[in-house]
Design a protein around this motif. Structure first.
Motif, PDB file in Angstrom:
ATOM      1  N   MET A 141       5.290  -5.966  -0.474  1.00 12.13           N
ATOM      2  CA  MET A 141       6.097  -4.929  -1.076  1.00 12.13           C
ATOM      3  C   MET A 141       6.155  -3.742  -0.131  1.00 12.13           C
ATOM      4  SD  MET A 141       7.238  -5.709  -4.105  1.00 12.13           S
ATOM      5  CE  MET A 141       7.893  -4.095  -4.421  1.00 12.13           C
ATOM      6  N   LEU A 142       7.330  -3.193  -0.016  1.00 13.31           N
ATOM      7  CA  LEU A 142       7.545  -1.934   0.692  1.00 13.31           C
ATOM      8  C   LEU A 142       7.925  -0.925  -0.374  1.00 13.31           C
ATOM      9  CD1 LEU A 142       7.982  -0.301   3.342  1.00 13.31           C
ATOM     10  CD2 LEU A 142      10.377  -0.997   3.193  1.00 13.31           C
ATOM     11  N   LYS A 143       7.197   0.202  -0.444  1.00 15.37           N
ATOM     12  CA  LYS A 143       7.462   1.209  -1.476  1.00 15.37           C
ATOM     13  C   LYS A 143       7.317   2.587  -0.870  1.00 15.37           C
ATOM     14  CE  LYS A 143       6.093   2.762  -6.067  1.00 15.37           C
ATOM     15  NZ  LYS A 143       6.591   4.087  -5.795  1.00 15.37           N
ATOM     16  N   LEU A 144       8.180   3.494  -1.316  1.00 10.76           N
ATOM     17  CA  LEU A 144       8.059   4.878  -0.889  1.00 10.76           C
ATOM     18  C   LEU A 144       6.765   5.460  -1.456  1.00 10.76           C
ATOM     19  CD1 LEU A 144      11.726   5.914  -1.541  1.00 10.76           C
ATOM     20  CD2 LEU A 144      10.612   5.833   0.684  1.00 10.76           C
ATOM     21  N   GLU A 145       6.009   6.167  -0.625  1.00  8.46           N
ATOM     22  CA  GLU A 145       4.745   6.733  -1.080  1.00  8.46           C
ATOM     23  C   GLU A 145       4.941   7.807  -2.141  1.00  8.46           C
ATOM     24  OE1 GLU A 145       0.633   8.647   0.690  1.00  8.46           O
ATOM     25  OE2 GLU A 145       2.344   8.413   2.016  1.00  8.46           O
ATOM     26  N   HIS A 146       5.985   8.628  -1.982  1.00  6.56           N
ATOM     27  CA  HIS A 146       6.177   9.745  -2.891  1.00  6.56           C
ATOM     28  C   HIS A 146       7.379   9.566  -3.815  1.00  6.56           C
ATOM     29  CE1 HIS A 146       3.123  11.953  -0.773  1.00  6.56           C
ATOM     30  NE2 HIS A 146       3.727  11.676   0.357  1.00  6.56           N
ATOM     31  N   VAL A 178       2.862  -0.353   2.296  1.00  5.81           N
ATOM     32  CA  VAL A 178       3.041  -1.798   2.264  1.00  5.81           C
ATOM     33  C   VAL A 178       1.869  -2.351   1.469  1.00  5.81           C
ATOM     34  CG1 VAL A 178       3.184  -3.919   3.605  1.00  5.81           C
ATOM     35  CG2 VAL A 178       4.177  -1.812   4.506  1.00  5.81           C
ATOM     36  N   THR A 179       2.183  -3.127   0.443  1.00  5.42           N
ATOM     37  CA  THR A 179       1.150  -3.654  -0.433  1.00  5.42           C
ATOM     38  C   THR A 179       1.528  -5.052  -0.897  1.00  5.42           C
ATOM     39  OG1 THR A 179      -0.135  -3.203  -2.429  1.00  5.42           O
ATOM     40  CG2 THR A 179       2.199  -2.613  -2.485  1.00  5.42           C
ATOM     41  N   GLU A 180       0.573  -5.777  -1.407  1.00  5.81           N
ATOM     42  CA  GLU A 180       0.839  -7.102  -1.947  1.00  5.81           C
ATOM     43  C   GLU A 180       1.512  -6.955  -3.308  1.00  5.81           C
ATOM     44  OE1 GLU A 180      -1.530 -11.250  -2.914  1.00  5.81           O
ATOM     45  OE2 GLU A 180      -2.457  -9.724  -1.660  1.00  5.81           O
TER      46      GLU A 180
END
Length: 95
Positions: A1-6, A52-54
Motif C-alpha cells: 500500500m502507498l498512502k499519504l502520511e498526512h 509504504v505498508t502491507e
C-alpha cells in the motif's frame, strides 16, 4: 500500500504490486496533490510525504489518540465497516 502520511479519508491510498508500480504511483500521487489548490483541507497542509505498508483486507478502523502535555489523555478506536475498494475510502463519504 502507498498512502499519504498526512492525508485523510484514504485520499491517495493505492494498492501496488511491484517496486516499479510503487515508484510510478508515488510520483503520480505527489504530482497530483501538489497541484491541488484545496490540499490543506485534504490534510496535506503538513506535507506530501508517503508511507509504504502491507495491505490487510477487511474493515476500516480509525485510531484517534489525544496527547496533552506529554500525557495520554484518551484513545478511541472506531470501526467504520468495509471500505470502498479500490479507493480505500469509507462508504459513509458517498451517502
Amino acid at each position: 500500500m502507498l498512502k499519504l502520511e498526512h492525508g485523510n479519508n484514504g485520499i491517495g491510498a493505492t494498492q501496488v504490486e511491484s517496486a516499479e508500480e510503487l515508484k510510478k504511483q508515488h510520483r503520480a500521487t505527489i504530482d497530483c496533490f501538489r497541484k491541488e489548490a484545496d490540499h490543506p483541507r485534504l490534510g496535506l497542509g503538513f506535507g506530501a510525504e508517503t508511507l509504504v505498508t502491507e495491505y490487510y483486507g477487511g474493515t476500516e478502523h480509525d485510531v484517534d489518540v489525544v496527547i496533552y502535555g506529554n500525557t495520554l489523555v484518551g484513545a478511541f478506536i472506531t470501526d467504520n465497516g468495509q471500505t470502498n475498494f479500490p479507493s480505500f475510502r469509507g462508504w459513509s463519504l458517498f451517502i
